[in-house]
Design a protein around this motif. Structure first.
Motif, PDB file in Angstrom:
ATOM      1  N   CYS A 151       0.838  -1.210   0.000  1.00  0.00           N
ATOM      2  CA  CYS A 151       0.000   0.000   0.000  1.00  0.00           C
ATOM      3  C   CYS A 151       0.866   1.250   0.000  1.00  0.00           C
ATOM      4  O   CYS A 151       0.564   2.220  -0.695  1.00  0.00           O
ATOM      5  CB  CYS A 151      -0.914  -0.009   1.225  1.00  0.00           C
ATOM      6  N   ALA A 152       1.934   1.240   0.786  1.00  0.00           N
ATOM      7  CA  ALA A 152       2.832   2.399   0.822  1.00  0.00           C
ATOM      8  C   ALA A 152       3.522   2.600  -0.513  1.00  0.00           C
ATOM      9  O   ALA A 152       3.738   3.737  -0.956  1.00  0.00           O
ATOM     10  CB  ALA A 152       3.869   2.211   1.939  1.00  0.00           C
ATOM     11  N   MET A 153       3.856   1.517  -1.192  1.00  0.00           N
ATOM     12  CA  MET A 153       4.506   1.615  -2.503  1.00  0.00           C
ATOM     13  C   MET A 153       3.540   2.169  -3.547  1.00  0.00           C
ATOM     14  O   MET A 153       3.940   2.931  -4.438  1.00  0.00           O
ATOM     15  CB  MET A 153       5.021   0.247  -2.934  1.00  0.00           C
ATOM     16  N   LEU A 154       2.251   1.819  -3.434  1.00  0.00           N
ATOM     17  CA  LEU A 154       1.269   2.301  -4.398  1.00  0.00           C
ATOM     18  C   LEU A 154       0.811   3.715  -4.098  1.00  0.00           C
ATOM     19  O   LEU A 154       0.351   4.424  -4.995  1.00  0.00           O
ATOM     20  CB  LEU A 154       0.042   1.368  -4.406  1.00  0.00           C
ATOM     21  N   SER A 155       0.939   4.138  -2.837  1.00  0.00           N
ATOM     22  CA  SER A 155       0.449   5.462  -2.453  1.00  0.00           C
ATOM     23  C   SER A 155       1.421   6.550  -2.895  1.00  0.00           C
ATOM     24  O   SER A 155       2.635   6.396  -2.784  1.00  0.00           O
ATOM     25  CB  SER A 155       0.272   5.535  -0.934  1.00  0.00           C
ATOM     26  N   PRO A 156       0.907   7.680  -3.404  1.00  0.00           N
ATOM     27  CA  PRO A 156       1.797   8.785  -3.803  1.00  0.00           C
ATOM     28  C   PRO A 156       2.305   9.599  -2.619  1.00  0.00           C
ATOM     29  O   PRO A 156       3.184  10.429  -2.782  1.00  0.00           O
ATOM     30  CB  PRO A 156       0.892   9.641  -4.707  1.00  0.00           C
ATOM     31  N   THR A 157       1.758   9.367  -1.413  1.00  0.00           N
ATOM     32  CA  THR A 157       2.142  10.172  -0.250  1.00  0.00           C
ATOM     33  C   THR A 157       3.245   9.539   0.577  1.00  0.00           C
ATOM     34  O   THR A 157       3.739  10.162   1.509  1.00  0.00           O
ATOM     35  CB  THR A 157       0.917  10.418   0.650  1.00  0.00           C
TER      36      THR A 157
END
Length: 461
Positions: A89-95
């Motif tokens: 999820c962190a890898m897919l998130s732009p933030t």
């Protein structure tokens, strides 16, 4: 069971024999995974067990027999999947920014598209996105269509799905539109996004005006060149018209259902916050009871009368008993009300204590202010110096009389000389003396400015 205790004992060998059919099913997904990967068992470096079910010795034994090696347990079997999901999820998130670590997802089932005329694919399996294809992925197809049509997505092989799962994915209605010539075609862009969801991203009607409508040749011809002026406008360009797309996903929520779900989510989030606030208020009330009880016997002791201490002690005891009995599960408003009731009794004592501690400090500040302004008044004229001295004497006398009266009173009564009054007296004295000093400086600058316009300008700046 009917008020009788039931107890039984079974040996591990007997239990595993009863579960033999279930244990055999554990190997089937492993066989499919190895076959889909195209990697032989001899090339595997290690096999890691994850999930709480992997702790069963029989499962580990079956997997060890299939993979021809003892499974490894270097990861936390209960948490590693959740941590991997959080990382993805962190890898897919732009933030979020994480270390470079690539996870290549692959589609687990084959997906095909079809129209009323049949499947659309160049493969023998009729799959536009075959099983194991890495995603995200994009496919562009060209269709000979003259008017509106429907494009349906479906799972190609139902054996790849869990039993009872429908093979329908969604339907995409493209149009309405009307082709101008038989040479027109529709260019459709289909995307399998990074979440593994398939959709028709765009559709466009392409009209190639150069082609003869009765010709069997459907090649697009570039019309750019020096002879463009000799051709008619209808023969010079390839026209593109974006087409509307209406999608319907089988099993998906309608807009109304989605709106209701979002409202329910907001309500649940509000309830969670309310529960958290209620817990905080309860903890605050409990902490206040214990903290006040300690201070009442130590820090606040000399600032409270016997009757006040008795009343507060009884109230604290009743509140504590209420918290652990009927008040264990109350609302936020009730806890706040109970805390306010206690503070009404304790605040006067707390104010006396705090004011007594602050009074000595603000007294020193006022005396220092008096001394400073008396020293500064020596440079003033006689009239101004007398005004400053007179004001300082008034403040000093007011302070002396107030302190004498305050010292004659016990600490367990409200002060006659509050610290905020001393602070206000200091501010009034400081403002009065500064105003006199400011008036004194103005004539001096006027007298000194006669000989130099430049100096007068500098003073005003």
């Amino acid at each position: 069971m009917e008020e009788k205790d039931v107890r039984g004992v079974i040996r591990r060998e007997e239990f595993e024999k009863l579960c033999a059919g279930l244990l055999e099913r554990v190997v089937e997904p492993c066989k499919r995974a190895v076959a889909d990967s195209g990697i032989g068992l001899e090339r595997l470096h290690s096999v890691e067990l994850v999930g709480s079910g992997s702790r069963v010795p029989a499962i580990a034994k079956v997997l060890a027999g299939f993979f021809r090696r003892e499974p490894s347990r270097t990861l936390n079997a209960s948490e590693c999947v959740a941590r991997g999901c959080a990382l993805q999820c962190a890898m897919l998130s732009p933030t979020f920014r994480v270390r470079e670590y690539e996870v290549q997802d692959a589609i687990p089932v084959s997906i095909g598209f079809c129209t009323s005329e049949g499947p659309i694919s160049t493969l023998s399996t009729n799959a536009l996105f075959r099983r194991g294809l890495p995603f995200p992925s994009i496919k562009i197809i060209n269709l000979q269509k003259n008017n509106s049509f429907s494009l349906d997505a479906y799972y190609v092989d139902e054996n790849e799905l869990p039993p009872g799962t429908s093979t329908d994915v969604g339907s995409f209605q493209i149009g309405p539109f009307q082709a101008h010539t038989e040479a027109s075609k529709v260019k459709v862009k289909i995307r399998l996004n990074l979440h593994g969801l398939v959709s028709v991203e765009s559709a466009a009607l392409i009209d190639d005006s150069q082609r003869n409508a009765n010709s069997a040749d459907h090649m697009e011809v570039d019309s750019s060149g020096d002879d463009m002026g000799d051709k008619s406008r209808s023969e010079m360009s390839i026209q593109r018209q974006d087409l509307p797309i209406a999608e319907y996903i089988y099993g998906a929520m309608s807009k109304q259902e989605l709106l209701e779900a979002q409202e329910q989510e907001q309500q649940l989030a509000y309830q969670d916050k309310l529960v958290e606030r209620t817990k905080e208020r309860k903890n605050a009330l409990e902490s206040y009871v214990y903290d006040t009880r300690n201070k009442l016997s130590e820090r606040y002791r000399s600032f409270a009368t016997d009757s006040e201490r008795e009343e507060i002690s009884v109230k604290l005891q009743h509140t504590e008993e209420w918290l652990y009995e009927e008040g264990d599960d109350e609302t936020e408003a009730v806890y706040c009300s109970k805390l306010d009731e206690l503070k009404k009794l304790v605040d006067p004592i707390e104010n006396r204590c705090k004011d007594d501690e602050m009074r000595a400090e603000v007294t020193r500040e006022l005396l220092k202010c008096i001394v400073d302004h008396r020293m500064a008044a020596k440079s003033l004229s006689a009239t101004e110096r007398d005004a400053v001295d007179n004001e300082c004497n008034k403040a000093e006398q007011w302070l002396r009389e107030g302190l004498q009266l305050q010292e004659s009173l016990p600490k367990n009564v409200d002060p006659v000389l509050w610290s905020y009054e001393i602070k206000r007296q200091e501010q009034d004295l400081d403002m009065f003396c500064r105003n006199i000093s400011r008036h004194k400086g103005s004539p001096a600058r006027t007298d000194g400015s006669r000989g130099s316009d430049h100096m007068a300008t500098s003073d005003r700046d």
